[in-house]
Design a protein around this motif. Structure first.
Motif, PDB file in Angstrom:
ATOM      1  N   ASP A 283       0.836  -1.207   0.000  1.00 49.63           N
ATOM      2  CA  ASP A 283       0.000   0.000   0.000  1.00 49.63           C
ATOM      3  C   ASP A 283       0.867   1.253   0.000  1.00 49.63           C
ATOM      4  O   ASP A 283       0.528   2.261  -0.637  1.00 49.63           O
ATOM      5  CB  ASP A 283      -0.912   0.014   1.234  1.00 49.63           C
ATOM      6  N   THR A 284       1.991   1.184   0.708  1.00 51.32           N
ATOM      7  CA  THR A 284       2.907   2.323   0.753  1.00 51.32           C
ATOM      8  C   THR A 284       3.499   2.598  -0.620  1.00 51.32           C
ATOM      9  O   THR A 284       3.606   3.757  -1.040  1.00 51.32           O
ATOM     10  CB  THR A 284       4.033   2.075   1.766  1.00 51.32           C
ATOM     11  N   VAL A 285       3.882   1.545  -1.332  1.00 52.33           N
ATOM     12  CA  VAL A 285       4.438   1.713  -2.682  1.00 52.33           C
ATOM     13  C   VAL A 285       3.401   2.363  -3.598  1.00 52.33           C
ATOM     14  O   VAL A 285       3.727   3.287  -4.359  1.00 52.33           O
ATOM     15  CB  VAL A 285       4.894   0.357  -3.271  1.00 52.33           C
ATOM     16  N   HIS A 286       2.142   1.913  -3.507  1.00 51.24           N
ATOM     17  CA  HIS A 286       1.086   2.520  -4.326  1.00 51.24           C
ATOM     18  C   HIS A 286       0.936   4.004  -3.995  1.00 51.24           C
ATOM     19  O   HIS A 286       0.771   4.835  -4.899  1.00 51.24           O
ATOM     20  CB  HIS A 286      -0.251   1.800  -4.086  1.00 51.24           C
ATOM     21  N   TYR A 287       1.006   4.323  -2.714  1.00 47.41           N
ATOM     22  CA  TYR A 287       0.897   5.721  -2.291  1.00 47.41           C
ATOM     23  C   TYR A 287       2.056   6.547  -2.859  1.00 47.41           C
ATOM     24  O   TYR A 287       1.856   7.650  -3.373  1.00 47.41           O
ATOM     25  CB  TYR A 287       0.887   5.813  -0.764  1.00 47.41           C
ATOM     26  N   ILE A 288       3.257   6.000  -2.769  1.00 47.56           N
ATOM     27  CA  ILE A 288       4.442   6.699  -3.270  1.00 47.56           C
ATOM     28  C   ILE A 288       4.321   6.967  -4.768  1.00 47.56           C
ATOM     29  O   ILE A 288       4.610   8.066  -5.242  1.00 47.56           O
ATOM     30  CB  ILE A 288       5.716   5.882  -2.963  1.00 47.56           C
ATOM     31  N   TYR A 289       3.889   5.956  -5.511  1.00 48.80           N
ATOM     32  CA  TYR A 289       3.758   6.095  -6.969  1.00 48.80           C
ATOM     33  C   TYR A 289       2.793   7.212  -7.361  1.00 48.80           C
ATOM     34  O   TYR A 289       2.921   7.805  -8.428  1.00 48.80           O
ATOM     35  CB  TYR A 289       3.266   4.787  -7.581  1.00 48.80           C
ATOM     36  N   GLU A 290       1.839   7.492  -6.485  1.00 48.03           N
ATOM     37  CA  GLU A 290       0.823   8.480  -6.822  1.00 48.03           C
ATOM     38  C   GLU A 290       1.041   9.847  -6.174  1.00 48.03           C
ATOM     39  O   GLU A 290       0.489  10.838  -6.647  1.00 48.03           O
ATOM     40  CB  GLU A 290      -0.563   7.961  -6.418  1.00 48.03           C
ATOM     41  N   ASN A 291       1.865   9.886  -5.104  1.00 53.64           N
ATOM     42  CA  ASN A 291       1.931  11.133  -4.328  1.00 53.64           C
ATOM     43  C   ASN A 291       3.319  11.686  -4.040  1.00 53.64           C
ATOM     44  O   ASN A 291       3.447  12.894  -3.795  1.00 53.64           O
ATOM     45  CB  ASN A 291       1.217  10.927  -2.982  1.00 53.64           C
ATOM     46  N   ASP A 292       4.342  10.844  -4.022  1.00 55.02           N
ATOM     47  CA  ASP A 292       5.671  11.312  -3.622  1.00 55.02           C
ATOM     48  C   ASP A 292       6.430  11.846  -4.840  1.00 55.02           C
ATOM     49  O   ASP A 292       7.040  11.097  -5.607  1.00 55.02           O
ATOM     50  CB  ASP A 292       6.453  10.162  -2.974  1.00 55.02           C
ATOM     51  N   GLU A 293       6.388  13.158  -5.007  1.00 54.86           N
ATOM     52  CA  GLU A 293       6.938  13.781  -6.207  1.00 54.86           C
ATOM     53  C   GLU A 293       8.437  13.523  -6.367  1.00 54.86           C
ATOM     54  O   GLU A 293       8.926  13.316  -7.482  1.00 54.86           O
ATOM     55  CB  GLU A 293       6.671  15.287  -6.183  1.00 54.86           C
ATOM     56  N   ILE A 294       9.172  13.523  -5.260  1.00 55.33           N
ATOM     57  CA  ILE A 294      10.615  13.293  -5.339  1.00 55.33           C
ATOM     58  C   ILE A 294      10.913  11.907  -5.892  1.00 55.33           C
ATOM     59  O   ILE A 294      11.737  11.741  -6.801  1.00 55.33           O
ATOM     60  CB  ILE A 294      11.259  13.475  -3.942  1.00 55.33           C
ATOM     61  N   VAL A 295      10.243  10.904  -5.360  1.00 51.43           N
ATOM     62  CA  VAL A 295      10.460   9.530  -5.817  1.00 51.43           C
ATOM     63  C   VAL A 295       9.947   9.344  -7.247  1.00 51.43           C
ATOM     64  O   VAL A 295      10.588   8.687  -8.068  1.00 51.43           O
ATOM     65  CB  VAL A 295       9.781   8.524  -4.866  1.00 51.43           C
ATOM     66  N   ILE A 296       8.803   9.937  -7.540  1.00 51.82           N
ATOM     67  CA  ILE A 296       8.231   9.844  -8.892  1.00 51.82           C
ATOM     68  C   ILE A 296       9.222  10.368  -9.923  1.00 51.82           C
ATOM     69  O   ILE A 296       9.437   9.750 -10.978  1.00 51.82           O
ATOM     70  CB  ILE A 296       6.909  10.627  -8.973  1.00 51.82           C
ATOM     71  N   ASN A 297       9.864  11.492  -9.622  1.00 52.25           N
ATOM     72  CA  ASN A 297      10.830  12.080 -10.558  1.00 52.25           C
ATOM     73  C   ASN A 297      12.108  11.242 -10.677  1.00 52.25           C
ATOM     74  O   ASN A 297      12.699  11.147 -11.741  1.00 52.25           O
ATOM     75  CB  ASN A 297      11.170  13.507 -10.137  1.00 52.25           C
ATOM     76  N   LYS A 298      12.515  10.622  -9.563  1.00 49.05           N
ATOM     77  CA  LYS A 298      13.681   9.729  -9.611  1.00 49.05           C
ATOM     78  C   LYS A 298      13.403   8.542 -10.533  1.00 49.05           C
ATOM     79  O   LYS A 298      14.263   8.143 -11.330  1.00 49.05           O
ATOM     80  CB  LYS A 298      14.023   9.219  -8.211  1.00 49.05           C
ATOM     81  N   ILE A 299      12.200   7.985 -10.419  1.00 45.90           N
ATOM     82  CA  ILE A 299      11.831   6.842 -11.257  1.00 45.90           C
ATOM     83  C   ILE A 299      11.743   7.268 -12.721  1.00 45.90           C
ATOM     84  O   ILE A 299      12.172   6.541 -13.619  1.00 45.90           O
ATOM     85  CB  ILE A 299      10.493   6.240 -10.777  1.00 45.90           C
TER      86      ILE A 299
ATOM     87  N   LYS B 211       6.366   8.519 -15.964  1.00 44.66           N
ATOM     88  CA  LYS B 211       5.568   9.533 -15.280  1.00 44.66           C
ATOM     89  C   LYS B 211       4.435   9.982 -16.195  1.00 44.66           C
ATOM     90  O   LYS B 211       4.670  10.553 -17.257  1.00 44.66           O
ATOM     91  CB  LYS B 211       6.446  10.726 -14.888  1.00 44.66           C
ATOM     92  N   VAL B 212       3.220   9.688 -15.775  1.00 49.04           N
ATOM     93  CA  VAL B 212       2.040  10.036 -16.563  1.00 49.04           C
ATOM     94  C   VAL B 212       1.052  10.782 -15.667  1.00 49.04           C
ATOM     95  O   VAL B 212       0.661  10.278 -14.604  1.00 49.04           O
ATOM     96  CB  VAL B 212       1.361   8.767 -17.140  1.00 49.04           C
ATOM     97  N   ASP B 213       0.696  11.993 -16.074  1.00 48.98           N
ATOM     98  CA  ASP B 213      -0.213  12.836 -15.273  1.00 48.98           C
ATOM     99  C   ASP B 213       0.295  13.024 -13.847  1.00 48.98           C
ATOM    100  O   ASP B 213      -0.480  13.016 -12.877  1.00 48.98           O
ATOM    101  CB  ASP B 213      -1.624  12.228 -15.242  1.00 48.98           C
ATOM    102  N   GLY B 214       1.609  13.153 -13.710  1.00 53.74           N
ATOM    103  CA  GLY B 214       2.211  13.435 -12.415  1.00 53.74           C
ATOM    104  C   GLY B 214       2.370  12.241 -11.502  1.00 53.74           C
ATOM    105  O   GLY B 214       2.802  12.382 -10.365  1.00 53.74           O
ATOM    106  N   LYS B 215       2.035  11.059 -11.994  1.00 50.80           N
ATOM    107  CA  LYS B 215       2.141   9.838 -11.197  1.00 50.80           C
ATOM    108  C   LYS B 215       2.975   8.798 -11.945  1.00 50.80           C
ATOM    109  O   LYS B 215       3.183   8.920 -13.157  1.00 50.80           O
ATOM    110  CB  LYS B 215       0.745   9.258 -10.914  1.00 50.80           C
ATOM    111  N   VAL B 216       3.432   7.794 -11.225  1.00 50.93           N
ATOM    112  CA  VAL B 216       4.126   6.683 -11.864  1.00 50.93           C
ATOM    113  C   VAL B 216       3.072   5.762 -12.478  1.00 50.93           C
ATOM    114  O   VAL B 216       2.165   5.288 -11.788  1.00 50.93           O
ATOM    115  CB  VAL B 216       4.979   5.877 -10.861  1.00 50.93           C
TER     116      VAL B 216
END
Length: 207
Positions: A33-49, A57-62
């Motif tokens: 559940d934490t990974v799903h949250y990160i993929y949708e909300n954690d901008e720093i991690v999303i940009n690293k990925i 990155k699609v529509d600001g999410k992974v």
């Protein structure tokens, strides 16, 4: 705070079993559940990925679909993804445990699919494996969830064999029978867990 690592292969009933510990005043932290949250909300991690997997990155999410396609083409990239995700998940986990300490829970069940694969058993006070027969596992994943067989086999290839996990665990809980039977096993394990003197939190997290 007593920290208990709970794990099990896909389709073993891990999350259902973890939730049963709530009846005994245990908090439950779910790594998936934490990974799903990160993929949708954690901008720093999303940009690293996005830097490692351009186009993810699609529509600001992974986009998990894009990520899955990239990993299917280059399975060796799993390690790079894990090197981004695992430290982030750990920080969310620590934050969650701190909140649960304030709520005066008996302990925290850390529902972590790859507990042994990542060496996570070293950082908990006790470990539990949730298991079921291969037939039951296959039926749940393929027949009930409708997961593609190839994807199922890919997931299994990433995970330690069930028998090996069971050997490494302090406790094993079966979900082969009905929920009542599993709950009785959980009740029995809780009686043993509450006798453990917590050490992991102060040794590895509360720095």
């Amino acid at each position: 705070m007593l920290l208990v690592g709970l794990t099990g292969s896909i389709g073993m009933g891990k999350s259902t079993t973890a939730s049963m510990f709530k009846d005994h005043n245990f908090a439950v932290y779910n790594a998936d559940d934490t990974v799903h949250y990160i993929y949708e909300n954690d901008e720093i991690v999303i940009n690293k990925i996005e830097r490692v997997f351009p186009g993810s990155k699609v529509d600001g999410k992974v986009s998990r679909e894009v990520l899955k396609e990239e990993l299917n083409k280059s399975p060796n990239m799993f390690k790079q993804l894990e090197s981004i995700i695992h430290p982030a998940v750990r920080q969310y986990q620590i934050s969650f445990i701190k909140q649960m300490i304030e709520k005066d829970c008996i302990g925290c069940i850390l529902d972590i699919p790859l507990l042994f694969e990542t060496g996570g058993e070293k950082y908990v006070d006790s470990s539990i494996v949730v298991t079921a027969s291969e037939k039951t596992q296959f039926q749940r994943v393929i027949n009930e969830r409708g997961l593609d067989k190839d994807l199922y086999n890919q997931i299994l290839a990433q995970q330690m064999p069930d028998q090996e996990k069971c050997k490494k665990a302090d406790y094993v809980i079966s979900t082969n029978d009905n929920l009542h039977s599993t709950k009785k096993e959980v009740d029995a394990v809780v009686k043993k867990l509450v006798m453990i003197k917590p050490k992991a939190w102060n040794n590895f997290y509360n720095q």
